[in-house]
Scaffold this motif. Sequence first.
Motif, PDB file in Angstrom:
ATOM      1  N   UNK A 707       0.774  -1.363   0.137  1.00 46.59           N
ATOM      2  CA  UNK A 707       0.062   0.034  -0.019  1.00 46.59           C
ATOM      3  C   UNK A 707       0.989   1.193  -0.021  1.00 46.59           C
ATOM      4  N   UNK A 708       0.212   2.454  -0.373  1.00 42.76           N
ATOM      5  CA  UNK A 708       1.186   3.656  -0.486  1.00 42.76           C
ATOM      6  C   UNK A 708       1.320   4.041   0.996  1.00 42.76           C
ATOM      7  N   UNK A 709       2.219   5.003   1.522  1.00 45.59           N
ATOM      8  CA  UNK A 709       2.272   5.420   2.595  1.00 45.59           C
ATOM      9  C   UNK A 709       1.101   6.750   2.910  1.00 45.59           C
ATOM     10  N   UNK A 710       0.348   6.630   3.680  1.00 44.44           N
ATOM     11  CA  UNK A 710      -0.558   7.502   4.085  1.00 44.44           C
ATOM     12  C   UNK A 710      -0.356   8.295   5.647  1.00 44.44           C
ATOM     13  N   UNK A 711      -0.217   9.476   5.637  1.00 47.62           N
ATOM     14  CA  UNK A 711       0.043  10.125   6.786  1.00 47.62           C
ATOM     15  C   UNK A 711      -1.093  11.172   7.104  1.00 47.62           C
ATOM     16  N   UNK A 712      -1.639  10.841   8.237  1.00 50.74           N
ATOM     17  CA  UNK A 712      -2.591  12.090   8.637  1.00 50.74           C
ATOM     18  C   UNK A 712      -1.960  12.995   9.650  1.00 50.74           C
ATOM     19  N   UNK A 713      -2.448  14.129   9.313  1.00 52.06           N
ATOM     20  CA  UNK A 713      -1.902  15.593   9.879  1.00 52.06           C
ATOM     21  C   UNK A 713      -3.090  16.288  10.715  1.00 52.06           C
ATOM     22  N   UNK A 714      -2.458  16.694  11.763  1.00 48.73           N
ATOM     23  CA  UNK A 714      -3.511  17.872  12.538  1.00 48.73           C
ATOM     24  C   UNK A 714      -2.845  18.997  13.096  1.00 48.73           C
ATOM     25  N   UNK A 715      -3.216  20.199  12.982  1.00 49.51           N
ATOM     26  CA  UNK A 715      -2.439  21.343  13.422  1.00 49.51           C
ATOM     27  C   UNK A 715      -3.456  22.045  14.261  1.00 49.51           C
ATOM     28  N   UNK A 716      -3.034  22.369  15.387  1.00 53.03           N
ATOM     29  CA  UNK A 716      -3.656  23.266  16.423  1.00 53.03           C
ATOM     30  C   UNK A 716      -2.669  24.351  16.605  1.00 53.03           C
ATOM     31  N   UNK A 717      -3.234  25.543  15.871  1.00 53.55           N
ATOM     32  CA  UNK A 717      -2.451  26.822  15.906  1.00 53.55           C
ATOM     33  C   UNK A 717      -3.075  27.726  17.220  1.00 53.55           C
ATOM     34  N   UNK A 718      -2.169  28.313  17.991  1.00 45.76           N
ATOM     35  CA  UNK A 718      -2.597  29.346  19.015  1.00 45.76           C
ATOM     36  C   UNK A 718      -3.621  28.453  19.934  1.00 45.76           C
ATOM     37  N   UNK A 719      -3.320  27.564  20.432  1.00 45.97           N
ATOM     38  CA  UNK A 719      -4.190  26.437  20.955  1.00 45.97           C
ATOM     39  C   UNK A 719      -4.632  27.105  22.261  1.00 45.97           C
ATOM     40  N   UNK A 720      -3.930  27.963  23.013  1.00 46.30           N
ATOM     41  CA  UNK A 720      -4.512  28.721  24.154  1.00 46.30           C
ATOM     42  C   UNK A 720      -5.236  30.062  23.879  1.00 46.30           C
ATOM     43  N   UNK A 721      -5.527  30.355  22.590  1.00 47.91           N
ATOM     44  CA  UNK A 721      -6.359  31.449  21.940  1.00 47.91           C
ATOM     45  C   UNK A 721      -5.780  32.698  22.489  1.00 47.91           C
ATOM     46  N   UNK A 722      -4.403  32.981  22.520  1.00 52.40           N
ATOM     47  CA  UNK A 722      -4.095  34.380  22.716  1.00 52.40           C
ATOM     48  C   UNK A 722      -4.575  35.231  21.794  1.00 52.40           C
ATOM     49  N   UNK A 723      -5.049  36.537  22.371  1.00 56.60           N
ATOM     50  CA  UNK A 723      -5.387  37.510  21.721  1.00 56.60           C
ATOM     51  C   UNK A 723      -4.002  38.613  21.615  1.00 56.60           C
ATOM     52  N   UNK A 724      -3.899  38.706  20.405  1.00 53.83           N
ATOM     53  CA  UNK A 724      -2.377  39.354  19.947  1.00 53.83           C
ATOM     54  C   UNK A 724      -2.411  39.937  18.894  1.00 53.83           C
ATOM     55  N   UNK A 725      -1.522  40.800  18.652  1.00 54.05           N
ATOM     56  CA  UNK A 725      -1.235  41.369  17.566  1.00 54.05           C
ATOM     57  C   UNK A 725       0.407  41.207  17.288  1.00 54.05           C
ATOM     58  N   UNK A 726       0.803  40.894  16.162  1.00 58.55           N
ATOM     59  CA  UNK A 726       2.286  40.716  15.934  1.00 58.55           C
ATOM     60  C   UNK A 726       2.910  41.714  15.019  1.00 58.55           C
ATOM     61  N   UNK A 727       2.102  42.651  14.530  1.00 58.52           N
ATOM     62  CA  UNK A 727       2.626  43.821  13.605  1.00 58.52           C
ATOM     63  C   UNK A 727       1.764  44.933  13.841  1.00 58.52           C
TER      64      UNK A 727
END
Length: 762
Positions: A707-727
């Motif tokens: 079988x082909x290689x199958x990779x599952x992905x999950x990305x959780x960005x800013x998981x603590x829900x920070x309220x911020x501005x970077x610029x």
Amino acid sequence: MSHKQLLILPLFVSMPVLAQEDTLTIIGRDIQEVEIIHRVEQPTDNHKEMSGVELNKDNTGQNLPYLLSMTPSLVATSDDGLGVGYTYFRIRGTDHTRINMTVNDVPLNDSESQTVFWVNMTDMAGSVSRLNVQRGVGTSTNGGSAFGASVNMTTTPSRLDAQSNMFDSVNAGRGEATILIPHSHLEIGFNGGMYNTFREYAKADVVLGKKWLAQARFSKVNSDGYLERAKSDLYSYYGSIGYYGKKTNVSMLVFGGKEKTYMAWDGVSWKSLQENPRYNPAGEYTGDNGETLYYPNQNDYYQQQHAQIHLTQTLLQRLFLDVTLHYTHGDGYYEQYKADKKYSSFGLTPTYYINEEGKEKENTTDFVREKHLENHFYGGVVSMRYITEPADLQVGVAANNYNGHHWGNVTYLRDSLYPHPLPYDYEYYRSRGDKLDVNVYAKANWRIINRVQEKLTLYGDLQYRHVHYTINGINDEDLLPIPVDETFHFFNPKAGLTYRNRGHQTYLNFAIANREPSRKNYTEAGPNDIQKPERLYDYEVGYSYTGDIWHAGVNLYFMQYKNQLVLTGKYSDTGAYLTKNVDKSYRMGAEITIGVRPVEWFMWEANATISRNKILGYTDWIEIYNDAWKYVRQEETYFGDVTIAFSPTLIANNQFSFMYKGFRADLQTQVVTKQYLDNTMAEEAVLPTYTVTNLNMQYLLPLPKRFPDITLRCQLNNMFNAKYASNGGNWMCKFEDGTSYYSPWYYAQAGINVHAGFVVRF
């Protein structure tokens, strides 16, 4: 990679020389691994090198700066809040316009703006096999000098290493070398996430006979953006074919992309940031009935195509010739609704009315305008390398020419106050920029001591750079002529010494770099600004240790500037950073790295940059207004020694990695301390300290080998829900009574957001 090694035929920039065993030129015998020499440069630790596998393991469609977020001293930001649309980064507080970026040693920075717009080539990381981020000046390279760092990308096959699916690793005989045998490969991927963010791609690496290799990739990325209406509709492509003979390697490649994004570069006030961080004022106007409306076509359109041809020829056993020819074409425009503007600001005959005080005032109305750009960039690079056991020598010459055409049209007037018919696509400015950039260099590594465990290397690098830059035509800002005719002669020497012994490494180096002003420095300069080239004296010293289960290092830098072009906190109406010369300034700091892998399934890596960034004796011209907000004059104001804008005292990164039977999880945290939004050190205009944590997970399904290689992905960005501005940015003025007024604005970044998908490899 072990250093008790030999030197081999260098890997050419666009395709793998290692595709055939007979392309290896082996000097010496007792070899455990093969060291690949791309170009001659000093071996230090003030850089980060990543393989394509490492770079793309967390790639869900964000632009390249976000994939480099764990790099020491680097801060990434984006207009749309997600990192999909317009995306930027700074290293050591230096903005991206003064960071040298190349693809296969061909300049990527736009010659006039000195910027790389990653949105033009979304998912470029998908075609990168090796990437090196060199902090400080670094080695001589094609294009402008590096004032904060350089980013060098190589687009060889996706996984040119023993861990890849692209190559099978076998031992060639009695341990003389490790040979990589290629086979064809296909990969497809998909992920989706919040704010209607989707990425789809397909890429293939095809072996044709024994000496040909072809590659192709197509990527599509769409997102609504975190900010309201900050939509992105992007695609990119990459294709290459290469021939690898015994002494000759030739490759041709094309890559590029097209983007359509809704503007999100206006920023918002602190109050708006707190009440509705997704608010986007771009395209906002008041309708006939007093309602708030948004212009639907407030879009930016641009496309770019790159073509490169590379030749590597083995002249003698240790002498190699590299030749590169390249061409880039770009064209596009953005459409913008401008409310309440004077006719004269677009070169139209003004009309007047009498106000309540009986004074004559110029009428205003709402316009729609388009600002166009078309450019051509082409040139060539020729270099020769002589690689021996005691020393490496490289000499080269590069010549690049740029032609940029700029023009603007007014396509709509909202009302009928204007007494004359508006011609179709009325053109209100046009200009042309031409830039010739020629450099010659010679650099060498001399291994003074070259024992199995102990090495002492002396590095030297001399570069001369000639730049001729002209602008002719009408300025888009004030509709006045912009006759620029500048010639620059830059000499950029570099030297360093590195000592290695049993895992310990210490080094010191010194470099001088010079860089010319950008187009915006001329077209948007204030009446009191004289544009000057900037000069940097870069001192770096470091120590590192690499053991069996841990490594650690510290790099100390002192960057002393003459006429540094610092960010002012102001932006053009296209969202471009504006800079100005300051006479004396410096950046100094310590970059600390550490990593531990006590067991196979766990690894901890961290880095921190502690810095001090100062302008000495800063003065600026400040606008003065009366109590009725009527402009009075400009006044030169002395602020003393101040911290440079957008230069945090601390940037810290931490990553915990867990790996077990095909599962991997990376928990990443970045802390960026307070940054001033301009160079006055006003507490009324700062970016507060922020902390962001991301969790990236992937799992390789345990399928049978057929079988082909199958990779599952999950990305959780800013998981603590920070309220911020970077610029952000700031506009400052004073009143006649001496009080100051600050009007800062901010670019909000997304709170918690989730993306998931899969990758299938055949």
